[in-house]
Design a protein around this motif. Structure first.
Motif, PDB file in Angstrom:
ATOM      1  N   ARG A 191       0.798  -1.343   0.027  1.00  0.00           N
ATOM      2  CA  ARG A 191      -0.038  -0.090   0.155  1.00  0.00           C
ATOM      3  C   ARG A 191       0.744   1.276   0.074  1.00  0.00           C
ATOM      4  O   ARG A 191       0.380   2.277  -0.689  1.00  0.00           O
ATOM      5  CB  ARG A 191      -0.949   0.089   0.944  1.00  0.00           C
ATOM      6  N   ALA A 192       1.842   1.116   0.534  1.00  0.00           N
ATOM      7  CA  ALA A 192       3.066   2.274   0.599  1.00  0.00           C
ATOM      8  C   ALA A 192       3.547   2.486  -0.841  1.00  0.00           C
ATOM      9  O   ALA A 192       3.662   3.607  -1.162  1.00  0.00           O
ATOM     10  CB  ALA A 192       4.282   2.199   1.610  1.00  0.00           C
ATOM     11  N   VAL A 193       3.881   1.459  -1.450  1.00  0.00           N
ATOM     12  CA  VAL A 193       4.231   1.410  -2.896  1.00  0.00           C
ATOM     13  C   VAL A 193       3.223   1.998  -3.774  1.00  0.00           C
ATOM     14  O   VAL A 193       3.548   3.045  -4.695  1.00  0.00           O
ATOM     15  CB  VAL A 193       4.737   0.063  -3.599  1.00  0.00           C
ATOM     16  N   GLU A 194       2.088   1.780  -3.319  1.00  0.00           N
ATOM     17  CA  GLU A 194       0.873   2.432  -4.381  1.00  0.00           C
ATOM     18  C   GLU A 194       0.645   3.809  -4.124  1.00  0.00           C
ATOM     19  O   GLU A 194       0.526   4.557  -5.074  1.00  0.00           O
ATOM     20  CB  GLU A 194      -0.460   1.720  -3.859  1.00  0.00           C
ATOM     21  N   ARG A 195       0.608   4.018  -2.913  1.00  0.00           N
ATOM     22  CA  ARG A 195       0.888   5.517  -2.520  1.00  0.00           C
ATOM     23  C   ARG A 195       1.690   6.407  -3.140  1.00  0.00           C
ATOM     24  O   ARG A 195       1.506   7.432  -3.594  1.00  0.00           O
ATOM     25  CB  ARG A 195       0.734   5.640  -0.873  1.00  0.00           C
ATOM     26  N   ALA A 196       2.971   5.791  -3.084  1.00  0.00           N
ATOM     27  CA  ALA A 196       3.992   6.525  -3.701  1.00  0.00           C
ATOM     28  C   ALA A 196       3.752   6.637  -5.099  1.00  0.00           C
ATOM     29  O   ALA A 196       3.981   7.898  -5.829  1.00  0.00           O
ATOM     30  CB  ALA A 196       5.427   5.708  -3.578  1.00  0.00           C
ATOM     31  N   GLN A 197       3.276   5.624  -5.820  1.00  0.00           N
ATOM     32  CA  GLN A 197       3.020   5.699  -7.400  1.00  0.00           C
ATOM     33  C   GLN A 197       1.784   6.887  -7.553  1.00  0.00           C
ATOM     34  O   GLN A 197       2.037   7.591  -8.316  1.00  0.00           O
ATOM     35  CB  GLN A 197       2.820   4.477  -7.922  1.00  0.00           C
ATOM     36  N   GLU A 198       1.016   7.058  -6.699  1.00  0.00           N
ATOM     37  CA  GLU A 198      -0.105   8.161  -6.803  1.00  0.00           C
ATOM     38  C   GLU A 198       0.500   9.434  -6.669  1.00  0.00           C
ATOM     39  O   GLU A 198       0.292  10.343  -7.539  1.00  0.00           O
ATOM     40  CB  GLU A 198      -1.104   7.766  -5.678  1.00  0.00           C
ATOM     41  N   MET A 225      11.811   6.931  -2.200  1.00  0.00           N
ATOM     42  CA  MET A 225      12.075   8.390  -2.209  1.00  0.00           C
ATOM     43  C   MET A 225      10.739   8.818  -1.208  1.00  0.00           C
ATOM     44  O   MET A 225      10.865   9.668  -0.214  1.00  0.00           O
ATOM     45  CB  MET A 225      11.828   9.141  -3.433  1.00  0.00           C
ATOM     46  N   PHE A 226       9.486   7.981  -1.245  1.00  0.00           N
ATOM     47  CA  PHE A 226       8.260   8.495  -0.483  1.00  0.00           C
ATOM     48  C   PHE A 226       8.801   8.066   1.006  1.00  0.00           C
ATOM     49  O   PHE A 226       8.542   8.867   1.825  1.00  0.00           O
ATOM     50  CB  PHE A 226       7.256   7.645  -1.079  1.00  0.00           C
ATOM     51  N   PHE A 227       9.504   6.972   1.108  1.00  0.00           N
ATOM     52  CA  PHE A 227       9.789   6.532   2.645  1.00  0.00           C
ATOM     53  C   PHE A 227      11.040   7.377   3.054  1.00  0.00           C
ATOM     54  O   PHE A 227      10.721   7.840   4.199  1.00  0.00           O
ATOM     55  CB  PHE A 227      10.233   5.185   2.445  1.00  0.00           C
ATOM     56  N   CYS A 228      11.727   7.895   2.207  1.00  0.00           N
ATOM     57  CA  CYS A 228      13.029   8.849   2.855  1.00  0.00           C
ATOM     58  C   CYS A 228      12.217  10.115   2.975  1.00  0.00           C
ATOM     59  O   CYS A 228      12.611  10.965   4.124  1.00  0.00           O
ATOM     60  CB  CYS A 228      14.045   8.818   1.875  1.00  0.00           C
ATOM     61  N   LEU A 229      11.312  10.702   2.309  1.00  0.00           N
ATOM     62  CA  LEU A 229      10.755  11.999   2.485  1.00  0.00           C
ATOM     63  C   LEU A 229      10.089  12.006   3.916  1.00  0.00           C
ATOM     64  O   LEU A 229      10.210  13.078   4.504  1.00  0.00           O
ATOM     65  CB  LEU A 229       9.966  12.359   1.372  1.00  0.00           C
ATOM     66  N   ARG A 230       9.282  11.043   3.827  1.00  0.00           N
ATOM     67  CA  ARG A 230       8.530  10.878   5.017  1.00  0.00           C
ATOM     68  C   ARG A 230       9.309  10.789   6.418  1.00  0.00           C
ATOM     69  O   ARG A 230       9.331  11.263   7.525  1.00  0.00           O
ATOM     70  CB  ARG A 230       7.673   9.563   5.204  1.00  0.00           C
ATOM     71  N   PHE A 249      10.769   4.440  13.136  1.00  0.00           N
ATOM     72  CA  PHE A 249       9.883   4.865  12.220  1.00  0.00           C
ATOM     73  C   PHE A 249       9.546   3.900  10.941  1.00  0.00           C
ATOM     74  O   PHE A 249       8.447   3.874  10.624  1.00  0.00           O
ATOM     75  CB  PHE A 249      10.672   5.994  11.247  1.00  0.00           C
ATOM     76  N   HIS A 250      10.405   3.000  10.549  1.00  0.00           N
ATOM     77  CA  HIS A 250      10.019   2.021   9.504  1.00  0.00           C
ATOM     78  C   HIS A 250       8.987   0.970  10.151  1.00  0.00           C
ATOM     79  O   HIS A 250       8.076   0.897   9.232  1.00  0.00           O
ATOM     80  CB  HIS A 250      11.614   1.034   9.323  1.00  0.00           C
ATOM     81  N   ALA A 251       8.904   0.953  11.540  1.00  0.00           N
ATOM     82  CA  ALA A 251       7.946  -0.194  12.016  1.00  0.00           C
ATOM     83  C   ALA A 251       6.560   0.717  11.923  1.00  0.00           C
ATOM     84  O   ALA A 251       5.665  -0.026  11.425  1.00  0.00           O
ATOM     85  CB  ALA A 251       8.393  -0.496  13.633  1.00  0.00           C
ATOM     86  N   LYS A 252       6.632   1.901  12.059  1.00  0.00           N
ATOM     87  CA  LYS A 252       5.467   2.629  12.492  1.00  0.00           C
ATOM     88  C   LYS A 252       4.677   2.961  10.781  1.00  0.00           C
ATOM     89  O   LYS A 252       3.768   2.662  10.543  1.00  0.00           O
ATOM     90  CB  LYS A 252       5.694   3.967  12.738  1.00  0.00           C
ATOM     91  N   PHE A 253       5.630   3.120   9.798  1.00  0.00           N
ATOM     92  CA  PHE A 253       5.493   3.377   8.406  1.00  0.00           C
ATOM     93  C   PHE A 253       4.930   2.065   8.071  1.00  0.00           C
ATOM     94  O   PHE A 253       3.698   2.188   7.279  1.00  0.00           O
ATOM     95  CB  PHE A 253       6.604   3.811   7.843  1.00  0.00           C
ATOM     96  N   THR A 254       5.434   0.760   8.359  1.00  0.00           N
ATOM     97  CA  THR A 254       4.958  -0.371   7.719  1.00  0.00           C
ATOM     98  C   THR A 254       3.617  -0.425   8.595  1.00  0.00           C
ATOM     99  O   THR A 254       2.552  -0.924   7.666  1.00  0.00           O
ATOM    100  CB  THR A 254       5.681  -1.351   8.283  1.00  0.00           C
ATOM    101  N   LEU A 255       3.413  -0.354   9.544  1.00  0.00           N
ATOM    102  CA  LEU A 255       2.094  -0.499  10.241  1.00  0.00           C
ATOM    103  C   LEU A 255       0.975   0.570   9.744  1.00  0.00           C
ATOM    104  O   LEU A 255      -0.202  -0.095   9.305  1.00  0.00           O
ATOM    105  CB  LEU A 255       2.093  -0.271  11.834  1.00  0.00           C
ATOM    106  N   GLU A 256       1.371   1.584   9.273  1.00  0.00           N
ATOM    107  CA  GLU A 256       0.468   2.655   8.875  1.00  0.00           C
ATOM    108  C   GLU A 256      -0.178   2.131   7.578  1.00  0.00           C
ATOM    109  O   GLU A 256      -1.039   2.503   7.070  1.00  0.00           O
ATOM    110  CB  GLU A 256       1.051   3.975   8.722  1.00  0.00           C
ATOM    111  N   TYR A 257       0.742   1.592   6.729  1.00  0.00           N
ATOM    112  CA  TYR A 257       0.542   1.020   5.425  1.00  0.00           C
ATOM    113  C   TYR A 257      -0.076  -0.238   5.318  1.00  0.00           C
ATOM    114  O   TYR A 257       0.195  -0.922   4.016  1.00  0.00           O
ATOM    115  CB  TYR A 257       1.555   1.455   4.353  1.00  0.00           C
ATOM    116  N   SER A 258      -0.075  -1.139   6.411  1.00  0.00           N
ATOM    117  CA  SER A 258      -0.417  -2.571   6.230  1.00  0.00           C
ATOM    118  C   SER A 258      -2.169  -2.934   6.508  1.00  0.00           C
ATOM    119  O   SER A 258      -2.815  -1.736   6.743  1.00  0.00           O
ATOM    120  CB  SER A 258       0.116  -3.315   7.350  1.00  0.00           C
TER     121      SER A 258
END
Lengths: 484, 484
Positions: B411-418, B425-430, B475-484
């Protein structure tokens, strides 16, 4: 590629084969590059120095390098204040030493505060340290009588050469008849011709008028542009002011005329200068001031300080398209950043001690001494050359170069042609072999067909310069006699 | 061009017109250049720092720049001996001060003797000061266990980047299907891709094997070369050792295999290294030793000294065609010379104090402290990342970089593509917006399709690094949770 496999295996068996990278196979644009200031004559000068060291007998005891504007190599002493501040920046332990003036310490602390980790050893941002860009902008404003300069339009560089190449790179596009053409003065500083060759752009020559002290004539610009439009797309005009190798300073009227020409003909202006195209541009008002695109270059190698080895420089861009300016920054970022010691030195050059600072008196005295000596050398050069039969020399106005014209007898020209040499290269090589004086033939900078020149710096110490000028004039007389 | 005259006059009358130099009209090769290490994420980091200074509330109090290998910006102190000698060179008045060790003074005098006019402010010859080239050659000989190095094959440069660009320039030729192709590792340091884009050469990717600690696999070189030969003429192979961004060190066996491959396939080798392709090449004997063309690059920004801002570097060329080597020197001469302070610094790096010198003990202690801390940081980085779910990190062996792989939820990959962003890049910017940590997305270096990484330097001070690693993992754990 498959066809070469057989040859390859055979060669491997025989243990011998051609290089991957050969003169024939290498980048043809790089092969076309020429750079006379450090060309064959300088190579030969190096060899002669080596022979002298080895005790080989020569008609001279030292090689005098008047080929390149390298003030400190010629014995000019660095300005004390600049070197004090730099030493403090390099080794901040010295900040507690009582042997440095307070203003030098304050300046070093100010520069270090602006560096990553407070060290010259950290990279800066690619456009240069922000504080120094701001100082450069203020310097430009003072120079231009208060006309505003935006630090965001100032980019620090590795000497002026680096910035000139960067701006030229942006301009190059097209193929065949649409290739970018760039107008450059003849005679020119060969960085321009070398860079255009490397980039595959078209060099469009406009001739400076030797009879009128190397004036830049707009009619000649029109001629050059008109001819160029037949085979390329001229997009930029380069002006060197004061001239290099020619040493003249353009008049205000001339600068205005050049700006009008560039505007009307839609040419991007590149000004390699101490003096200010920007000031004139801004004072001309609309439509020029707000629209004419200009890049103005400067470096720490010019002027009274002569700090060539540090490779500090900057470009100010005016009216550049914002998106293009972003692209320029991107391009600069690939090289990470200009050398930070050179940036620090540039900062000191653009903001020298103020009259109330402890270092002011010494700084001012040293600076004036350098400038006074340069003025005396310029006068002496012009005078001695103009007294010599067959040599003529325009006034050396604002630079450290002279570009005298020499008459060469027809038999010398023929002899040069037999040897496959440009006639002035033949003259300069003979001069070097017989006197140890190293100057650069005019053919390395370009000159009107049938005229011959050489570029000589006026930097040797005054008494040495006098001897050099007399020796050179005598050699020319002897050479003329020999081939008459 | 005549057709545009009418438009032009009209535009002039209206006082408005398009720029001469626009994004559409500029050099298309320059437009294609990308340089992630100083790209949009670093621009955003700069803005955030400015906002923090202006008092804007953020979830962090400082931006931590782990995007670039800039040791001193991260607080590493310069090595005392290097800075002492440099300060003496910059301001020779200090040679009479009792506050400098004798060996530092001797070294400064030795360097100044080799400079024009005994000053760092004079230009050097374009290939660098002869004495320093000799010192570099002796350093290479020591490094390689006595295998000879010729100072005439050593060229000093403005950082390693400058020399890499110069050698690549020589290699570029051809049009269409005969255009020069250059093999570069993926992930790579983007100087390579940027330079090839600018030169109009073909970038040929070979992938490093992440599963085997970023090993260089010759089968993969064959695959890349075979495919490339359909559409270009591959002429050179670049190797970065230790890897950048990947941090691995190639084994001796691997280096031998790469040399054999380059020889058989007729590729010029470029090695960006501390470690020695040359040593291996010479020990392999004929036909390799005497024939395989190699350029090996090094700089003062690497290693324990971390002197990035001085932009010192060199290239040693081996088995280069003599005529081509002359052309290289000519090309370098157009830029006059590398910054002389950087040359002086390089001299100290290649010939540090000897055990009998007064400065030896302190020099050695400082050097060992830096190396020990780097080793501890490398270990810590690997450990913390490998404990974090969804992050994996190969050993950081010989460089100051880690290049961990991150799992990103679909879902994070999809969001980035949108958003039109590369997923990493999306991950690093966040990450930057929420934690102030600045790292560079793997997409800026290249990576296998569907994998995601970032490059992070291990340079922040140990305790700060620990916090950074933990914060990043959380942050990575939180990011992963947010988009799971």
């Amino acid at each position: 590629m498959a066809s070469s496999t057989g040859d390859r295996s055979q060669a491997v068996r025989h243990g011998l084969r051609a290089k991957v990278l050969t003169l024939d196979g290498m980048n043809p644009r790089v092969r076309r590059v020429e750079y006379a200031v450090r060309g064959p004559i300088v190579q030969r000068a190096l060899e002669l120095e080596q022979e002298l060291r080895q005790g080989v007998k020569k008609p001279f005891t030292e090689v005098i390098r008047a080929n390149i504007g390298d003030a400190q190599a010629m014995g000019q002493r660095p300005i004390t204040f600049l070197r004090q501040v730099l030493a403090l920046c390099v080794n901040p332990d010295l900040l507690s030493s009582p042997n440095f003036p307070d203003d030098a310490k304050k300046r070093a602390e100010r520069i270090l505060q602006a560096c990553g980790g407070h060290s010259l050893g950290a990279y800066s941002v690619s456009s240069g340290i922000q504080l120094i860009r701001e100082d450069v902008a203020r310097y430009i404003e003072r120079r231009d009588g208060g006309i505003p300069a935006d630090p965001n339009n100032v980019f620090l560089s590795t000497g002026a050469s680096d910035a000139i190449v960067t701006v030229l790179k942006l301009l190059v596009a097209g193929e065949g008849h649409t290739r970018t053409g760039v107008l450059i003065p003849i005679p020119q500083y060969p960085l321009y011709s070398a860079t255009l060759a490397e980039l595959g752009a078209v060099q469009v020559d406009y001739y400076l008028d030797e009879e009128r002290a190397w004036a830049l004539d707009v009619a000649e610009l029109h001629r050059a542009l008109g001819q160029a439009r037949d085979h390329c797309r001229p997009r930029a005009l380069c002006v060197i002011n004061p001239g290099n190798p020619t040493g003249q300073v353009q008049t205000r009227e001339c600068i205005e005329a050049v700006i009008r020409f560039a505007f009307e003909e839609r040419l991007f202006l590149l000004a390699d200068e101490f003096h200010s195209f920007k000031k004139v541009l801004m004072e001309m008002g609309p439509p020029y001031a707000g629209q004419q695109e200009l890049a103005s270059f400067h470096s720490t190698s010019k002027g009274y300080m002569g700090e060539c080895g540090f490779r500090g420089g900057y470009v100010e861009v005016v009216n550049m398209d914002a998106a293009v300016q972003q692209q320029m920054l991107k391009l600069m970022s690939v090289r990470l950043c200009p050398p930070v010691p050179g940036q620090a030195l540039l900062d000191l050059v653009v903001s020298p001690p103020a009259p109330t600072d402890p270092s002011f008196a010494q700084f001012q005295a040293e600076k004036q001494a350098v400038l006074a000596e340069l003025a005396a050398k310029a006068k002496l050069t012009e005078q001695v050359f103009n007294e010599a039969p067959g040599i003529s020399c325009n006034p050396v106005q604002g630079a450290m170069y002279s570009f005298p014209r020499v008459q060469l007898p027809p038999r010398a020209v023929e002899r040069a042609q037999e040897l496959g040499l440009a006639p002035d290269m033949f003259f300069c090589l003979r001069l070097l072999e017989e006197t140890g004086i190293c100057v650069v033939p005019g053919s390395g900078f370009g000159q009107r067909e049938g005229t011959y020149h050489f570029r000589m710096t006026i930097l040797p110490p005054l008494e040495k310069l006098r001897l050099l000028l007399e020796k050179l004039s005598r050699f020319h007389a002897k050479f003329t006699l020999e081939y008459s």
